[in-house]
Design a protein around this motif. Structure first.
Motif, PDB file in Angstrom:
ATOM      1  N   UNK A  14     -10.468  10.302  -4.553  1.00  0.00           N
ATOM      2  CA  UNK A  14      -9.446   9.890  -5.512  1.00  0.00           C
ATOM      3  C   UNK A  14      -8.050  10.097  -4.930  1.00  0.00           C
ATOM      4  N   UNK A  15      -7.859  11.183  -4.191  1.00  0.00           N
ATOM      5  CA  UNK A  15      -6.563  11.434  -3.537  1.00  0.00           C
ATOM      6  C   UNK A  15      -6.261  10.361  -2.498  1.00  0.00           C
ATOM      7  N   UNK A  16      -7.271   9.942  -1.764  1.00  0.00           N
ATOM      8  CA  UNK A  16      -7.083   8.887  -0.768  1.00  0.00           C
ATOM      9  C   UNK A  16      -6.711   7.573  -1.457  1.00  0.00           C
ATOM     10  N   UNK A  17      -7.424   7.241  -2.514  1.00  0.00           N
ATOM     11  CA  UNK A  17      -7.129   6.006  -3.246  1.00  0.00           C
ATOM     12  C   UNK A  17      -5.705   6.060  -3.806  1.00  0.00           C
ATOM     13  N   UNK A  18      -5.332   7.183  -4.369  1.00  0.00           N
ATOM     14  CA  UNK A  18      -3.973   7.338  -4.891  1.00  0.00           C
ATOM     15  C   UNK A  18      -2.948   7.182  -3.770  1.00  0.00           C
ATOM     16  N   UNK A  19      -3.294   7.665  -2.602  1.00  0.00           N
ATOM     17  CA  UNK A  19      -2.375   7.581  -1.470  1.00  0.00           C
ATOM     18  C   UNK A  19      -2.194   6.186  -0.911  1.00  0.00           C
ATOM     19  N   UNK A  20      -3.201   5.311  -1.057  1.00  0.00           N
ATOM     20  CA  UNK A  20      -3.082   3.963  -0.480  1.00  0.00           C
ATOM     21  C   UNK A  20      -2.574   2.941  -1.476  1.00  0.00           C
ATOM     22  N   UNK A  21      -2.585   3.281  -2.756  1.00  0.00           N
ATOM     23  CA  UNK A  21      -2.097   2.314  -3.745  1.00  0.00           C
ATOM     24  C   UNK A  21      -0.585   2.167  -3.626  1.00  0.00           C
ATOM     25  N   UNK A  27      -4.292  -2.836   1.099  1.00  0.00           N
ATOM     26  CA  UNK A  27      -4.877  -1.821   0.230  1.00  0.00           C
ATOM     27  C   UNK A  27      -5.987  -2.418  -0.637  1.00  0.00           C
ATOM     28  N   UNK A  28      -5.865  -3.713  -1.001  1.00  0.00           N
ATOM     29  CA  UNK A  28      -6.919  -4.358  -1.774  1.00  0.00           C
ATOM     30  C   UNK A  28      -8.200  -4.476  -0.940  1.00  0.00           C
ATOM     31  N   UNK A  29      -8.044  -4.793   0.325  1.00  0.00           N
ATOM     32  CA  UNK A  29      -9.186  -4.872   1.226  1.00  0.00           C
ATOM     33  C   UNK A  29      -9.835  -3.495   1.373  1.00  0.00           C
ATOM     34  N   UNK A  30      -9.022  -2.471   1.528  1.00  0.00           N
ATOM     35  CA  UNK A  30      -9.560  -1.115   1.670  1.00  0.00           C
ATOM     36  C   UNK A  30     -10.306  -0.676   0.417  1.00  0.00           C
ATOM     37  N   UNK A  31      -9.777  -1.004  -0.744  1.00  0.00           N
ATOM     38  CA  UNK A  31     -10.480  -0.662  -1.985  1.00  0.00           C
ATOM     39  C   UNK A  31     -11.811  -1.404  -2.100  1.00  0.00           C
ATOM     40  N   UNK A  32     -11.835  -2.649  -1.664  1.00  0.00           N
ATOM     41  CA  UNK A  32     -13.078  -3.425  -1.679  1.00  0.00           C
ATOM     42  C   UNK A  32     -14.111  -2.822  -0.728  1.00  0.00           C
ATOM     43  N   UNK A  33     -13.668  -2.425   0.456  1.00  0.00           N
ATOM     44  CA  UNK A  33     -14.565  -1.791   1.428  1.00  0.00           C
ATOM     45  C   UNK A  33     -15.091  -0.472   0.872  1.00  0.00           C
ATOM     46  N   UNK A  34     -14.210   0.315   0.248  1.00  0.00           N
ATOM     47  CA  UNK A  34     -14.645   1.593  -0.345  1.00  0.00           C
ATOM     48  C   UNK A  34     -15.667   1.368  -1.452  1.00  0.00           C
ATOM     49  N   UNK A  35     -15.454   0.353  -2.275  1.00  0.00           N
ATOM     50  CA  UNK A  35     -16.405   0.055  -3.351  1.00  0.00           C
ATOM     51  C   UNK A  35     -17.768  -0.330  -2.774  1.00  0.00           C
TER      52      UNK A  35
END
Length: 89
Positions: free
Chosen positions: A80-87, A3-11
Motif C-alpha cells: 500500500x505504501x508503494x502504491x501510495x508512492x507511485x500515484x 503509474x497506470x501500467x504499474x498498477x495493472x502489472x501489480x494487479x
C-alpha cells in the motif's frame, strides 16, 4: 501514465500470487510436491501481498503459521505504501 501500467502489472501479479496459494493448498490436500514457504512469502513481498492475503482467506491456507499471519499483512502494508508512492498527486 506509467503509474497506470504499474498498477495493472501489480494487479496481475496479485492474481498470480492468489493462484499460487490455491495451487499449494490443492497440492497439500493431494499429498503432492509443495511450493516452498519461502516462495510463497517471497511472492507476497514482491508486491503480491494482497493476493497472498486473499489466498490465505479464500483457501484457508497457511492461516495457522505465525510467519504468514504476521508477514503477509505486513507485505500488504508495504505494498500500500508503494502504491501510495507511485500515484500522482
Amino acid at each position: 501514465m506509467i503509474w497506470q501500467y504499474l498498477l495493472l502489472v501489480m494487479a496481475a501479479w496479485n492474481v498470480i500470487v492468489l493462484i499460487l496459494y490455491g495451487i499449494d493448498k490443492w497440492k497439500a490436500k493431494h499429498d503432492r510436491w509443495r511450493i516452498s514457504e519461502a516462495a510463497l512469502l517471497g511472492s507476497a513481498f514482491c508486491l503480491g501481498g494482497a493476493g497472498a492475503l486473499f489466498g490465505m482467506t479464500v483457501f484457508h491456507h497457511k492461516t495457522k503459521k505465525w510467519k504468514f499471519r504476521i508477514l503477509v499483512p505486513l507485505s500488504v502494508v508495504l505494498q500500500a505504501a508503494v502504491v501510495y508512492g507511485i500515484l500522482p498527486r
